[in-house]
Design an enzyme around this catalytic site. Structure first.
Site, PDB file in Angstrom:
ATOM      1  N   HIS A   1      14.755  33.955  62.403  1.00 25.39           N
ATOM      2  CA  HIS A   1      14.216  33.503  61.100  1.00 25.39           C
ATOM      3  C   HIS A   1      12.958  34.019  60.576  1.00 25.39           C
ATOM      4  O   HIS A   1      11.995  33.733  60.368  1.00 25.39           O
ATOM      5  CB  HIS A   1      14.183  31.950  61.171  1.00 25.39           C
ATOM      6  CG  HIS A   1      15.406  31.224  61.313  1.00 25.39           C
ATOM      7  ND1 HIS A   1      15.395  30.051  61.975  1.00 25.39           N
ATOM      8  CD2 HIS A   1      16.631  31.363  60.871  1.00 25.39           C
ATOM      9  CE1 HIS A   1      16.576  29.557  62.017  1.00 25.39           C
ATOM     10  NE2 HIS A   1      17.096  30.353  61.273  1.00 25.39           N
TER      11      HIS A   1
ATOM     12  N   GLU B   1      20.541  25.788  66.111  1.00 27.47           N
ATOM     13  CA  GLU B   1      20.517  25.188  67.662  1.00 27.47           C
ATOM     14  C   GLU B   1      21.142  23.751  67.480  1.00 27.47           C
ATOM     15  O   GLU B   1      21.724  23.283  68.534  1.00 27.47           O
ATOM     16  CB  GLU B   1      18.940  25.200  68.090  1.00 27.47           C
ATOM     17  CG  GLU B   1      18.963  24.590  69.399  1.00 27.47           C
ATOM     18  CD  GLU B   1      17.465  24.522  69.809  1.00 27.47           C
ATOM     19  OE1 GLU B   1      17.201  23.495  70.772  1.00 27.47           O
ATOM     20  OE2 GLU B   1      16.655  25.184  69.449  1.00 27.47           O
TER      21      GLU B   1
ATOM     22  N   THR C   1      14.682  22.534  70.677  1.00 23.44           N
ATOM     23  CA  THR C   1      13.638  23.267  71.609  1.00 23.44           C
ATOM     24  C   THR C   1      12.462  23.811  70.949  1.00 23.44           C
ATOM     25  O   THR C   1      11.243  23.895  71.279  1.00 23.44           O
ATOM     26  CB  THR C   1      14.436  24.369  72.206  1.00 23.44           C
ATOM     27  OG1 THR C   1      14.484  25.287  71.459  1.00 23.44           O
ATOM     28  CG2 THR C   1      15.285  23.960  73.164  1.00 23.44           C
TER      29      THR C   1
ATOM     30  N   CYS D   1      10.849  23.502  74.390  1.00 23.93           N
ATOM     31  CA  CYS D   1      10.778  24.627  75.052  1.00 23.93           C
ATOM     32  C   CYS D   1       9.083  24.605  75.351  1.00 23.93           C
ATOM     33  O   CYS D   1       8.324  24.689  74.146  1.00 23.93           O
ATOM     34  CB  CYS D   1      10.999  26.085  74.508  1.00 23.93           C
ATOM     35  SG  CYS D   1      10.542  27.704  75.171  1.00 23.93           S
TER      36      CYS D   1
ATOM     37  N   SER E   1      11.707  26.967  61.363  1.00 23.97           N
ATOM     38  CA  SER E   1      11.485  25.612  61.686  1.00 23.97           C
ATOM     39  C   SER E   1      10.169  25.521  62.675  1.00 23.97           C
ATOM     40  O   SER E   1       9.286  24.820  62.356  1.00 23.97           O
ATOM     41  CB  SER E   1      12.567  24.881  62.713  1.00 23.97           C
ATOM     42  OG  SER E   1      12.158  23.560  62.829  1.00 23.97           O
ATOM     43  N   ASN E   2      10.354  26.552  63.546  1.00 18.12           N
ATOM     44  CA  ASN E   2       9.126  26.632  64.565  1.00 18.12           C
ATOM     45  C   ASN E   2       7.843  26.967  63.755  1.00 18.12           C
ATOM     46  O   ASN E   2       6.629  26.545  64.077  1.00 18.12           O
ATOM     47  CB  ASN E   2       9.459  27.727  65.611  1.00 18.12           C
ATOM     48  CG  ASN E   2       8.041  28.294  66.392  1.00 18.12           C
ATOM     49  OD1 ASN E   2       7.764  29.344  66.110  1.00 18.12           O
ATOM     50  ND2 ASN E   2       7.532  27.208  67.215  1.00 18.12           N
TER      51      ASN E   2
ATOM     52  N   SER F   1       9.047  33.532  65.884  1.00 25.26           N
ATOM     53  CA  SER F   1      10.290  34.581  65.331  1.00 25.26           C
ATOM     54  C   SER F   1       9.565  35.584  64.630  1.00 25.26           C
ATOM     55  O   SER F   1      10.174  36.353  63.813  1.00 25.26           O
ATOM     56  CB  SER F   1      11.232  33.785  64.436  1.00 25.26           C
ATOM     57  OG  SER F   1      10.450  32.887  63.377  1.00 25.26           O
TER      58      SER F   1
END
Length: 293
Positions: A40, A130, A166, A201, A230-231, A273
């Site tokens: 991403h 995911e 995660t 994670c 998202s992260n 990412s």
């Protein structure tokens, strides 16, 4: 003006593994298809496009035959593998080992829940690759929740097993867990029938306290990430809590000179990412600003 890149930012193992697999294939293939953005981050996707990586969607996948397709780190539901067999597609599977392990846990929990009239709940972003892979392990019967309002979908009088995407925020997961426990109690259910699994994670969750310390050390923070990540959204929210002068950018062209007025130190960080080369480009641009002021 001192400009420092956070040594803990950048690709997680899963993303780094997928990028390396793509580059290895493209070293001897003119074209390699990838189901969805390999990461991403628009800048990295464009870099790999120039090398021959072609991003496709599920409709395009169904039309392909007799070629290679990369499965990215997010993982895929069972139907993707079934389609590959039918269409004689060679899958280059770069699914993250952490995600694959979680898929197996969700599948096992779902099989068990079927015998107990239970429900599988995924704390994650609807539509995220995911999450699609995880719900696929349940025949797409898992309930996806992101907000308190989403909990209305759950029958709290029945057993509930909770997992997390995660890359979600640890704080967000435990807040959702507490809300669900309160709902179970209010519905007269038994907390013993609620199985909450922190499946975030640790390469992701460990970055939150590290980022908090890094953000507090600098006058200005530049957070580099793709806007689809998202992260990236979760980690940027952590940075903002510890440094009010924090800015989110996709690349160096989005920097504003006035952000650095009076700053002695600038910290650059990013999502799991975000490639290092992109943070380095941002660093070079900021250093050029510093030479002018």
């Amino acid at each position: 003006m001192e400009v420092t890149i956070d040594k803990n930012s950048g690709y997680c193992f899963g993303v780094e593994f997928a990028i390396q697999m793509a580059e290895d294939e493209l070293a001897h293939e003119e074209t390699l298809y990838c189901l969805g953005d390999i990461v991403h981050n628009r800048m990295e996707v464009e870099r790999l496009h120039q090398r021959g990586l072609r991003i496709i969607d599920r409709e395009q996948l169904a039309e392909l035959h007799d070629c290679k397709v990369l499965i990215r780190a997010h993982g895929e539901p069972p139907e993707t593998y079934a389609l590959a067999l039918r269409n004689n597609l060679e899958l280059i599977d770069a699914s993250c080992p952490v995600v694959l392990k979680l898929q197996n846990r969700v599948k096992h929990a779902f099989d068990l829940s079927q015998r107990q009239d239970g429900q599988i709940v995924i704390y994650g972003q609807p539509g995220h690759a995911e999450v699609a892979g995880l719900t696929g392990q349940t025949g797409n019967r898992a309930i996806i929740v992101m907000t308190e309002a989403d909990l209305d979908q759950i029958d709290f009088a029945r057993p509930v097993t909770l997992f997390s995407q995660t890359t979600k925020s640890t704080a967000g997961f435990y807040k959702m867990k507490a809300l669900m426990e309160a709902r179970i109690t209010a519905a007269g259910g038994a907390l013993e029938s609620f199985d909450a699994n922190d499946s975030i994670c640790r390469q992701v969750s460990n970055r939150e306290p590290q980022l908090a310390k890094f953000a507090a050390l600098h006058d200005v923070i530049i957070f580099v990430s793709g806007r689809k990540s998202s992260n990236g959204k979760a980690l940027f929210s952590v940075v903002q809590q510890f440094n009010a002068r924090s800015y989110f950018v996709e690349n160096e062209t989005e920097l504003e000179d006035e952000w650095f007025a009076g700053a002695q130190t600038v910290g650059i960080c990013g999502a799991t990412s975000t490639p290092l080369w992109l943070m380095q480009q941002v660093q070079a641009r900021i250093e050029a600003v510093g030479e002018l002021v």
